[in-house]
Design an enzyme around this catalytic site. Structure first.
Site, PDB file in Angstrom:
ATOM      1  N   GLY A 168       0.801  -1.215   0.000  1.00 15.62           N
ATOM      2  CA  GLY A 168       0.000   0.000   0.000  1.00 15.62           C
ATOM      3  C   GLY A 168       0.831   1.261   0.000  1.00 15.62           C
ATOM      4  N   ILE A 169       1.862   1.319   0.856  1.00 18.50           N
ATOM      5  CA  ILE A 169       2.717   2.506   0.927  1.00 18.50           C
ATOM      6  C   ILE A 169       3.525   2.644  -0.358  1.00 18.50           C
ATOM      7  CG2 ILE A 169       4.633   3.596   2.145  1.00 18.50           C
ATOM      8  CD1 ILE A 169       3.648   2.153   4.688  1.00 18.50           C
ATOM      9  N   THR A 243      11.562   4.630   4.772  1.00 16.03           N
ATOM     10  CA  THR A 243      10.476   5.024   5.674  1.00 16.03           C
ATOM     11  C   THR A 243       9.816   3.790   6.285  1.00 16.03           C
ATOM     12  OG1 THR A 243       8.934   5.062   3.803  1.00 16.03           O
ATOM     13  CG2 THR A 243       9.964   7.160   4.431  1.00 16.03           C
ATOM     14  N   ALA A 244      10.462   2.628   6.165  1.00 14.85           N
ATOM     15  CA  ALA A 244       9.870   1.372   6.627  1.00 14.85           C
ATOM     16  C   ALA A 244      10.356   1.029   8.028  1.00 14.85           C
ATOM     17  CB  ALA A 244      10.187   0.257   5.640  1.00 14.85           C
ATOM     18  N   ARG A 245      11.509   0.373   8.119  1.00 18.40           N
ATOM     19  CA  ARG A 245      12.116   0.031   9.397  1.00 18.40           C
ATOM     20  C   ARG A 245      13.623   0.146   9.266  1.00 18.40           C
ATOM     21  NH1 ARG A 245       7.935   0.787  11.352  1.00 18.40           N
ATOM     22  NH2 ARG A 245       6.723  -0.472  12.842  1.00 18.40           N
ATOM     23  N   GLU A 274      16.810   2.920  16.822  1.00 23.56           N
ATOM     24  CA  GLU A 274      16.060   4.085  17.301  1.00 23.56           C
ATOM     25  C   GLU A 274      15.902   4.066  18.826  1.00 23.56           C
ATOM     26  OE1 GLU A 274      12.266   4.265  15.380  1.00 23.56           O
ATOM     27  OE2 GLU A 274      13.102   4.283  13.370  1.00 23.56           O
ATOM     28  N   HIS A 292      11.157   9.356  12.645  1.00 18.54           N
ATOM     29  CA  HIS A 292      10.101   8.358  12.496  1.00 18.54           C
ATOM     30  C   HIS A 292       8.719   9.010  12.622  1.00 18.54           C
ATOM     31  CE1 HIS A 292       9.227   3.788  13.003  1.00 18.54           C
ATOM     32  NE2 HIS A 292       8.304   4.375  12.260  1.00 18.54           N
TER      33      HIS A 292
END
Length: 333
Positions: A168-169, A243-245, A274, A292
């Protein structure tokens, strides 16, 4: 049916934008809350039997700060009545899915609700990394107008965007990239049947993309999927956007690729450890860093909370999840 006879639903952490909808769940569940505390206290509450009637849990990535990850230890302590974990977040790497499956606990996440906001940030980072905006932003805030030297950036038009993981992203990002004149190609384990975008192998994605965007889940198989070997295969002067992990990338290898000039830049909203970030990434003018915030909009946060509650309602009343995680596809409650 009296309220004492209703199955229990437990909220872990906070709910901000759909508090009213949460309270409405009292029509079909006995609502319990563990909004603040720590892991030891939560484990103690579980051991005491406080939550022995709970069949569904609402938790989030943020609530990991309250209970710690839903790992084997915590899952073993959860009540035997528990059947569903309704998770607020597109990513759910802080939940041990195989252990949940072995215990017949079904898990849902919030795909779809996060797509547009996260894709907006990915496009922002793509533009920022291509144009080299970090020095300009720092310079004007320091009262120095343009940075010296004032290096020229690059246009997105005519560049090839490679998307690793066209869900989706990734699809929402592809739509935005096309509007900026970019050509889109992608790789995922199973090619899409009717996608307007070009499917390529993982190796070709690395070798031919001007911008590589990571839009896939973090799993045992994908952890560190982009490291020294993958950077070596990428085009000279390519840009990495994540922008995922953060765990998808070997951050030290990324630093080396940027320092050597192999990569021209990077746009990062997530990091390997993080909230800690490699110091060199923060000091590099060709890197854009965000803390994030891919889903950090009022509208998206509300949509996510509402979707979690839709899953919870469906779980308690119908015995199924609306957006169950793909690893448990075909498994019924």
């Amino acid at each position: 049916m009296g309220s004492l006879e209703l199955p229990g639903a437990l909220l872990i952490g906070d709910i901000v934008h759909a508090e009213g909808e949460w309270k409405e769940c009292a029509k079909f569940a006995s609502l319990k809350e563990y909004r603040t505390g720590n892991r030891a206290e939560f484990l103690s509450a579980l051991k005491s039997g406080t939550y022995d009637d709970v069949v569904a849990i609402y938790r989030s990535n943020e609530s990991t700060a309250v209970t710690g990850p839903f790992d084997q230890e915590l899952l073993d302590a959860l009540p035997k009545s528990l059947k569903y974990i309704c998770h607020n977040g597109a990513g759910y790497d802080n939940i041990d899915i195989p252990s949940c499956t072995s215990k017949n606990i079904l898990v849902s996440s919030t795909p779809g609700a996060v797509s547009n906001a996260t894709a907006d940030i990915a496009m922002f980072l793509t533009l920022g990394a291509l144009r080299g905006l970090t020095p300009a932003l720092a310079s004007v805030r320091a009262g120095n107008w343009r940075p010296t030297p004032n290096a020229l950036g690059r246009d997105p038009r005519g560049k090839t965007l490679g998307i690793l993981g066209l869900g989706g992203i990734g699809t929402a990002l592809a739509q935005r990239a096309v509007a900026f004149g970019m050509t889109v190609q992608y790789h995922k384990r199973t090619p899409l049947k009717d996608s307007p975008y070009t499917y390529v192998s993982f190796e070709e994605l690395l070798r031919t993309s001007d911008v590589l965007s990571l839009n896939l889940s973090l799993t045992a198989e994908t952890r560190g999927i982009i490291g020294q070997g993958e950077f070596a295969q990428m085009k000279d002067g390519a840009v990495l956007v994540n922008t995922a992990r953060g765990g998808l990338v070997d951050e030290k290898a990324l630093v080396r690729a940027l320092q050597s000039g192999k990569l021209a830049g990077a746009g990062l909203d997530v990091f390997e450890r993080e909230p800690a970030i490699e110091r060199e990434l923060l000091e590099m003018g060709n890197v854009m860093c965000l803390p994030h915030i891919g889903t950090a909009t009022v509208e998206t946060q509300r949509d996510m909370e509402v979707l979690v509650l839709e899953n919870l309602r469906s779980a308690v009343l119908e015995g199924r999840l609306v957006t169950g995680v793909p690893e448990q596809k075909g498994i019924s409650g």
